[in-house]
Design an enzyme around this catalytic site. Structure first.
Site, short mmCIF file in Angstrom:
data_model
loop_
_atom_site.label_atom_id
_atom_site.label_comp_id
_atom_site.label_asym_id
_atom_site.label_seq_id
_atom_site.Cartn_x
_atom_site.Cartn_y
_atom_site.Cartn_z
N CYS A 87 0.82 -1.20 0.00
CA CYS A 87 0.00 0.00 0.00
C CYS A 87 0.86 1.26 0.00
CB CYS A 87 -0.96 -0.05 1.17
SG CYS A 87 -2.31 1.14 1.15
N HIS A 88 0.79 2.08 1.04
CA HIS A 88 1.58 3.31 1.16
C HIS A 88 2.94 3.09 1.83
CE1 HIS A 88 -2.42 5.01 0.43
NE2 HIS A 88 -1.82 6.14 0.09
#
Length: 187
Positions: free
Chosen positions: A112-113
């Site tokens: 994800c991030h």
């Protein structure tokens, strides 16, 4: 995932605001493989998850970031979310821990991030990765090659885009942990 990797130890580095499934699912899958998992955090007490659109459960911290040593672990997992990687990428202790895993050639998983942390640790240049789409330009600006795939492996670095990719992420992460050190996994 039928291959057991008993005796291995993995650190999951997180702080408040990690995406809950991106810590809970890998932890459960690694535990099921006989891998010992420690949640490592700058916090010394529990850390609170973000569960898609609101605060989730509080998770116990096994080791503080000050106590954690990369030599105690065979691999590192970095869950995403917005708050968690943004805080960790500004913590020099967290960045040093990440760099140590790369310097030792140990597998690292980021979803994800979480590649934001890798960018600030300066370990993405020349690598092929994936991430949440909004992190694409940050990775490209840091010298990485970004691709839109469920899971990407680059010399022991395992990356995925979103919680929808967790099955592929976890399966591939276990394979990389089983393989062990990677000569191309350098900082």
């Amino acid at each position: 995932m039928s291959q057991q990797v008993d005796g291995k130890r993995v650190a999951i580095l997180a702080t408040h605001g990690f995406e809950e499934s991106e810590l809970a699912v890998p932890k459960a899958k690694l535990d099921a493989q006989g891998i010992t998992v420690d949640v490592v955090s700058p916090e010394t007490r529990g850390i609170r998850a973000w569960a898609e659109s609101d605060w989730g459960e509080t998770y116990e911290v096994d080791k503080s970031l000050d106590e954690a040593n990369s030599t105690d672990y065979h691999a590192l997992v970095l869950p995403g979310g917005l708050f968690n990687p943004d805080a960790l990428r500004q913590d020099e202790r967290a960045l040093a821990l990440v760099r140590h895993f790369f310097e030792a050639g140990k597998p690292v998983g980021a979803i994800c991030h979480a590649p934001w942390i890798l960018i600030n640790a300066e370990v993405v240049e020349g690598r092929t990765l994936t991430s949440y789409p909004s992190v694409r330009k940050d990775l490209e600006n840091a010298g990485a090659h970004w691709v839109d795939e469920r899971v990407v492996v680059d010399n022991g670095l395992v990356t995925s885009r979103t919680p929808k990719d967790l099955d592929a992420f976890c399966h591939t992460l276990v394979e990389e942990i089983h393989e062990g050190r990677h000569a191309g996994q350098t900082a």
